[in-house]
Motif scaffolding. Sequence first.
Motif, PDB file in Angstrom:
ATOM      1  N   GLN A  13       9.600  54.963   3.073  1.00 16.66           N
ATOM      2  CA  GLN A  13      10.116  54.898   1.704  1.00 16.66           C
ATOM      3  C   GLN A  13      10.844  56.196   1.338  1.00 16.66           C
ATOM      4  N   ALA A  14      10.262  57.345   1.716  1.00 14.13           N
ATOM      5  CA  ALA A  14      10.929  58.622   1.448  1.00 14.13           C
ATOM      6  C   ALA A  14      12.280  58.676   2.154  1.00 14.13           C
ATOM      7  N   ARG A  18      16.099  59.090   0.639  1.00 12.99           N
ATOM      8  CA  ARG A  18      16.997  60.160   1.114  1.00 12.99           C
ATOM      9  C   ARG A  18      18.324  59.582   1.581  1.00 12.99           C
ATOM     10  N   ALA A  19      18.286  58.303   2.005  1.00 15.32           N
ATOM     11  CA  ALA A  19      19.513  57.639   2.444  1.00 15.32           C
ATOM     12  C   ALA A  19      20.182  56.920   1.274  1.00 15.32           C
ATOM     13  N   ALA A  20      19.792  57.306   0.028  1.00 14.46           N
ATOM     14  CA  ALA A  20      20.421  56.808  -1.201  1.00 14.46           C
ATOM     15  C   ALA A  20      20.062  55.364  -1.530  1.00 14.46           C
ATOM     16  N   ALA A  21      18.915  54.875  -1.034  1.00 15.63           N
ATOM     17  CA  ALA A  21      18.447  53.549  -1.457  1.00 15.63           C
ATOM     18  C   ALA A  21      18.230  53.564  -2.965  1.00 15.63           C
ATOM     19  N   PRO A  22      18.513  52.446  -3.649  1.00 16.05           N
ATOM     20  CA  PRO A  22      18.336  52.428  -5.096  1.00 16.05           C
ATOM     21  C   PRO A  22      16.884  52.652  -5.504  1.00 16.05           C
ATOM     22  N   ASP A  23      16.696  53.371  -6.609  1.00 13.98           N
ATOM     23  CA  ASP A  23      15.341  53.614  -7.108  1.00 13.98           C
ATOM     24  C   ASP A  23      14.867  52.417  -7.934  1.00 13.98           C
ATOM     25  N   GLY A  26      17.347  50.876 -10.065  1.00 19.05           N
ATOM     26  CA  GLY A  26      18.587  50.439  -9.436  1.00 19.05           C
ATOM     27  C   GLY A  26      19.629  51.530  -9.305  1.00 19.05           C
ATOM     28  N   HIS A  27      19.223  52.790  -9.506  1.00 15.94           N
ATOM     29  CA  HIS A  27      20.163  53.913  -9.403  1.00 15.94           C
ATOM     30  C   HIS A  27      19.965  54.670  -8.098  1.00 15.94           C
ATOM     31  N   GLU A  28      21.043  55.311  -7.644  1.00 14.76           N
ATOM     32  CA  GLU A  28      20.918  56.225  -6.509  1.00 14.76           C
ATOM     33  C   GLU A  28      20.100  57.433  -6.930  1.00 14.76           C
ATOM     34  N   PRO A  29      19.177  57.908  -6.085  1.00 15.52           N
ATOM     35  CA  PRO A  29      18.435  59.119  -6.442  1.00 15.52           C
ATOM     36  C   PRO A  29      19.386  60.287  -6.716  1.00 15.52           C
ATOM     37  N   GLU A  30      19.059  61.080  -7.734  1.00 13.78           N
ATOM     38  CA  GLU A  30      19.862  62.267  -8.047  1.00 13.78           C
ATOM     39  C   GLU A  30      19.497  63.387  -7.079  1.00 13.78           C
ATOM     40  N   ILE A  31      20.487  64.206  -6.724  1.00 21.72           N
ATOM     41  CA  ILE A  31      20.234  65.366  -5.861  1.00 21.72           C
ATOM     42  C   ILE A  31      20.362  66.637  -6.696  1.00 21.72           C
ATOM     43  N   HIS A  32      19.331  67.483  -6.633  1.00 24.44           N
ATOM     44  CA  HIS A  32      19.315  68.744  -7.370  1.00 24.44           C
ATOM     45  C   HIS A  32      18.907  69.867  -6.429  1.00 24.44           C
ATOM     46  N   VAL A  33      19.048  71.114  -6.914  1.00 23.19           N
ATOM     47  CA  VAL A  33      18.586  72.280  -6.159  1.00 23.19           C
ATOM     48  C   VAL A  33      17.428  72.901  -6.940  1.00 23.19           C
ATOM     49  N   SER A  34      16.322  73.123  -6.246  1.00 20.74           N
ATOM     50  CA  SER A  34      15.102  73.598  -6.905  1.00 20.74           C
ATOM     51  C   SER A  34      15.246  75.026  -7.421  1.00 20.74           C
ATOM     52  N   ASN A  35      14.684  75.260  -8.603  1.00 23.41           N
ATOM     53  CA  ASN A  35      14.576  76.632  -9.105  1.00 23.41           C
ATOM     54  C   ASN A  35      13.193  77.206  -8.761  1.00 23.41           C
ATOM     55  N   GLY A  36      12.424  76.433  -7.974  1.00 27.65           N
ATOM     56  CA  GLY A  36      11.126  76.914  -7.518  1.00 27.65           C
ATOM     57  C   GLY A  36      10.028  76.828  -8.563  1.00 27.65           C
ATOM     58  N   ALA A  78      14.793  66.574  -0.470  1.00 28.70           N
ATOM     59  CA  ALA A  78      15.976  65.821  -0.061  1.00 28.70           C
ATOM     60  C   ALA A  78      16.135  65.828   1.452  1.00 28.70           C
ATOM     61  N   ASP A  79      15.491  66.792   2.112  1.00 29.19           N
ATOM     62  CA  ASP A  79      15.549  66.900   3.569  1.00 29.19           C
ATOM     63  C   ASP A  79      14.179  66.531   4.129  1.00 29.19           C
ATOM     64  N   PRO A  80      14.131  66.122   5.406  1.00 31.24           N
ATOM     65  CA  PRO A  80      12.865  65.648   5.979  1.00 31.24           C
ATOM     66  C   PRO A  80      11.725  66.663   5.817  1.00 31.24           C
ATOM     67  N   CYS A  81      10.529  66.137   5.511  1.00 32.41           N
ATOM     68  CA  CYS A  81       9.331  66.971   5.424  1.00 32.41           C
ATOM     69  C   CYS A  81       8.180  66.164   6.031  1.00 32.41           C
ATOM     70  N   ALA A  82       7.090  66.833   6.306  1.00 30.09           N
ATOM     71  CA  ALA A  82       5.949  66.189   6.960  1.00 30.09           C
ATOM     72  C   ALA A  82       5.054  65.539   5.910  1.00 30.09           C
ATOM     73  N   ARG A  83       4.799  64.238   6.056  1.00 34.86           N
ATOM     74  CA  ARG A  83       3.956  63.532   5.096  1.00 34.86           C
ATOM     75  C   ARG A  83       2.565  64.154   5.049  1.00 34.86           C
TER      76      ARG A  83
END
Length: 157
Positions: A13-14, A18-23, A26-36, A78-83
């Motif tokens: 599912q993750a 990440r491949a822009a499947a609808p949420d 029905g929208h594409e997931p938004e991409i942001h940059v973390s401020n931590g 947004a990039d692969p991580c370990a479940r």
Amino acid sequence: MTAIRFTSMPTDQAEAYRAAAPDANGHEPEIHVSNGDGINCRHCQEDVAEGERYLILAHRPFPRPQPYAEIGPIFLHADPCARYPETDRTPAMFLEREGYLLKGYGPDDRIVYGTGQIVESAEVAEVASRILDRDDVAYVHVRSALNNCFTCRIDRA
Ligand SMILES: [Zn+2]
């Protein structure tokens, strides 16, 4: 005490998000940059470090729409991580938050009334185990106590 396991979002599912499947809306997931600042990933249960990309999307953590199938915002790397592994260990990130809302759901994916409660982070595993002692509860959902964001499911081990 019922033995438990923390169940995070499945990797397929993750990967789909990440491949822009609808949420769930029905929208594409938004991409942001973390401020931590408190951006936590629902797949690895870790914070998204400052400068790393993450997704914001509407998630419905239930198999199908029905009156109890809440939809809400979640964050994901947004990039692969370990479940996060399916163990009884409370994710370390939980302990940095003040509290969580726990609720038991029946096999019909509806709230089992009387199980909902806000608990301190360190008590999540113990309270989830007690909720799962009930025969009418199939699983527990963990949500942010302050923002109601879905965090993970807790199942019987
Ligand atoms: Zn992650």
